[in-house]
Scaffold this active site. Structure first.
Site, short mmCIF file in Angstrom:
data_model
loop_
_atom_site.label_atom_id
_atom_site.label_comp_id
_atom_site.label_asym_id
_atom_site.label_seq_id
_atom_site.Cartn_x
_atom_site.Cartn_y
_atom_site.Cartn_z
N ARG A 213 -83.03 34.54 18.47
CA ARG A 213 -83.69 34.79 17.19
C ARG A 213 -85.00 35.55 17.45
NH1 ARG A 213 -81.71 30.56 13.32
NH2 ARG A 213 -79.68 30.13 14.25
N GLU A 215 -87.87 35.57 16.43
CA GLU A 215 -88.84 34.77 15.67
C GLU A 215 -90.23 35.36 15.87
OE1 GLU A 215 -88.36 32.31 13.67
OE2 GLU A 215 -86.41 31.45 14.19
N ARG A 221 -92.27 24.92 17.97
CA ARG A 221 -90.84 24.61 17.85
C ARG A 221 -89.93 25.82 17.78
NH1 ARG A 221 -89.99 21.99 12.23
NH2 ARG A 221 -90.46 23.65 10.81
N HIS A 222 -90.52 27.00 17.81
CA HIS A 222 -89.71 28.22 17.78
C HIS A 222 -89.77 28.95 19.11
CE1 HIS A 222 -90.26 27.83 13.34
NE2 HIS A 222 -89.00 28.22 13.38
N GLU A 358 -86.92 19.52 11.83
CA GLU A 358 -85.50 19.85 11.72
C GLU A 358 -84.92 20.09 13.11
OE1 GLU A 358 -84.62 23.66 9.71
OE2 GLU A 358 -83.02 23.76 11.21
N SER A 361 -78.91 22.07 11.28
CA SER A 361 -78.47 22.40 9.92
C SER A 361 -76.97 22.40 9.91
CB SER A 361 -78.86 23.81 9.52
OG SER A 361 -80.21 24.00 9.57
N ARG A 409 -84.74 21.35 20.95
CA ARG A 409 -85.52 20.55 19.99
C ARG A 409 -85.12 19.08 20.03
NH1 ARG A 409 -86.21 23.64 14.23
NH2 ARG A 409 -87.17 25.53 15.04
P1 AMO Z 1 -80.11 27.12 11.82
O1 AMO Z 1 -80.55 28.52 11.68
O2 AMO Z 1 -80.80 26.10 10.98
O3 AMO Z 1 -78.57 26.97 11.46
O4 AMO Z 1 -80.21 26.70 13.33
C1 AMO Z 1 -79.65 25.48 13.78
C2 AMO Z 1 -80.62 24.76 14.69
O5 AMO Z 1 -80.97 25.59 15.77
C3 AMO Z 1 -82.28 25.32 16.18
N1 AMO Z 1 -83.10 26.54 16.09
C4 AMO Z 1 -84.11 26.84 16.94
N2 AMO Z 1 -84.60 26.21 18.01
C5 AMO Z 1 -85.62 26.77 18.68
N3 AMO Z 1 -86.17 27.96 18.32
C6 AMO Z 1 -85.70 28.65 17.26
N4 AMO Z 1 -86.23 29.82 16.94
C7 AMO Z 1 -84.62 28.09 16.51
N5 AMO Z 1 -83.91 28.49 15.43
C8 AMO Z 1 -83.00 27.53 15.19
C9 AMO Z 1 -82.83 24.26 15.26
C10 AMO Z 1 -81.96 24.41 14.05
O6 AMO Z 1 -81.86 23.23 13.29
N6 AMO Z 1 -75.29 28.46 11.74
C11 AMO Z 1 -76.22 27.42 11.35
C12 AMO Z 1 -75.75 26.05 11.72
C13 AMO Z 1 -74.52 25.60 10.96
O7 AMO Z 1 -74.58 25.58 9.72
O8 AMO Z 1 -73.52 25.29 11.62
C14 AMO Z 1 -77.57 27.74 11.98
O9 AMO Z 1 -77.70 28.47 12.92
O10 AMO Z 1 -82.64 23.01 15.90
#
Ligand code: AMO
Length: 435
Positions: A213, A215, A221-222, A358, A361, A409
């Site tokens: 990502r 980000e 947390r990111h 979180e 998801s 996480r």
């Molecule tokens: P989402 O975008 O909420 O859902 O991502 C799912 C989980 O991935 C982790 N996460 C991260 N951890 C660290 N750094 C980041 N930048 C980051 N972005 C996300 C989190 C988050 O809850 N496809 C859907 C899931 C689904 O519906 O099956 C998805 O990617 O823990």
């Protein structure tokens, strides 16, 4: 014979002469006698050097060699009531494999607080500390437990592409790459592929793999690369079936870590709290009220945000709950693959939060072709860019749902680590591309 330090059952009094290998952790020179702490993965053993009884050249080498140098030391094992292992080694020979430069970029045993940046810049050194290694031993165990739990529930482990032609989680966090003259992206999640598999008969799949990502937020947390644990399965009745599957897996992981990771947890001085299942389910609307009562000013449809999540975390902590679902988010907040809750502005989606953050998801997916295409359009995307995905919905797609958990996480929350980077060996973020 080479021996690992491990514990006194590996090197024991009565072994006679042994060879131990490791890093010179510390040297204390007290004039007539010197003590060296030699460390390997399993622990520390004491080398004792009474000056008069050691050959002068050997004494000099061992007492002047820099800290963190790597050596093999041969010597006699003697009983000692001054050391933790109850023994010491009186060296008779040394082989220096690698002499450490001085000064060290950071200490291994010094009791000074080193900035996280310095630690991450010198991760190879940071990982020489048992309490840092313990985090990654627990992460390894966590992955093993996930695989066990998923196999027990009939899931097949799959691998989907990480170089993809379109994003699944919104354009803002897509990393674009050049692919033989075409535009390609690093996969943000296995979302579209795990769903396509639902039309095949491989009806319970999971994946553990990297997700990328772009980000732009610099938070604790990111990161830009994390390990996503995804599950997807068919024949669900509703999204609660998905939530129950997640909690079954997390419960198995937490219990397994507590039991099989006891040694590492002790090194870290941490305990794992096993929360009985089922985990509570709060509705988005309920959460909105809780956060607004606590002083925020969110409108129906707004994202709860970091602050909102924290407030819910505190609210649930008072009820003795670390893990809870927040369900039925506004459909406009959720990606196109989520099923709308007809007649309402909400959707069959959820997050799993752990101590106010979180970690996952998921939800029920839109499996009806026409409705899916309509949702793609509604979100402002072109369905033609997604035919590789929507085709799988055109010729018979069962109802299905799933989730994505960021295991970095999950680990950091479980161990109460202050930053997700603590749970990643070599984290990647906006600033950090090396090491
Ligand atoms: P989402 O975008 O909420 O859902 O991502 C799912 C989980 O991935 C982790 N996460 C991260 N951890 C660290 N750094 C980041 N930048 C980051 N972005 C996300 C989190 C988050 O809850 N496809 C859907 C899931 C689904 O519906 O099956 C998805 O990617 O823990």
């Amino acid at each position: 014979m080479a021996a690992l330090i491990r514990d006194s059952s590996t090197v024991k009094v009565g072994d006679g002469e042994v060879t131990v290998r490791g890093w010179i952790q510390d040297t204390r020179n007290l004039g007539g006698i010197s003590f060296i702490a030699l460390r390997d993965r399993y622990g520390v053993i004491q080398l004792t050097l009474p000056k008069k009884k050691i050959e002068p050249e050997l004494f000099k080498t061992l007492t002047t060699i820099s800290r963190e140098s790597v050596v093999a030391v041969t010597g006699e094992v003697k009983e000692s009531n001054q050391t933790e292992l109850g023994l010491e080694i009186i060296p008779s020979a040394v082989e220096v494999y690698s002499e450490a430069s001085t000064p060290l970029p950071m200490g291994v045993i010094d009791k000074v607080n080193v900035e996280m940046d310095t630690r991450l810049n010198n991760r190879f050194m940071d990982l020489r500390k048992p309490e840092i290694r313990a985090i990654f031993e627990l992460k390894s165990l966590m992955v093993r437990l996930i695989v066990e739990a998923m196999e027990e529930n009939g899931f097949t482990q799959v691998y989907t592409p990480k170089i993809v032609g379109s994003g699944a989680e919104g354009g803002a966090t897509l990393f674009q790459i050049e692919y033989f003259g075409k535009k390609a992206y690093l996969a943000q999640s296995p979302q579209l592929y795990k769903q396509m598999l639902m039309s095949t008969g491989l009806d319970r799949v999971f994946e553990l793999g990297p997700a990328f990502r772009a980000e732009k937020s610099n938070t604790n947390r990111h990161v830009t690369e994390f390990i996503s644990f995804d599950g997807e399965f068919t024949w669900i009745n509703d999204q609660e079936d998905v939530m129950h599957m997640i909690e079954t897996v997390i419960d198995y992981v937490l219990k397994g870590l507590k039991e099989r990771g006891a040694k590492q947890l002790e090194i870290l001085g941490k305990e794992i709290n096993i929360q009985p299942t089922p985990y509570p389910i709060l509705k988005y609307e309920e959460c909105l009220k809780i956060v607004n009562d606590a002083g925020l000013d969110l409108k129906d449809g707004d994202d709860l945000g970091t602050e909102g999540e924290k407030i819910i975390g505190e609210y649930m902590a008072e009820k003795g709950k670390d893990l809870y679902f927040i369900a039925e988010y506004p459909e406009a907040e959720k990606p196109f693959y989520i099923m709308e809750k007809d007649g309402t502005p909400y959707s069959y989606s959820f997050d799993l939060d752990y101590k106010g953050q979180e970690i996952s998801s998921g939800g029920q997916r839109e499996h009806r072709f026409d409705r899916l295409v309509a949702r793609i359009e509604k979100i402002g995307l072109n369905p033609d860019d997604f035919t590789f995905y929507t085709d799988a919905f055109k010729y018979g797609m069962p109802p299905h749902g799933g989730w994505g958990i960021g295991i970095d996480r999950l680990l950091t929350k479980m161990l109460d680590l202050p930053n997700v980077r603590e749970g990643i060996l070599f984290p990647r973020d906006m600033q950090r591309l090396l090491p």
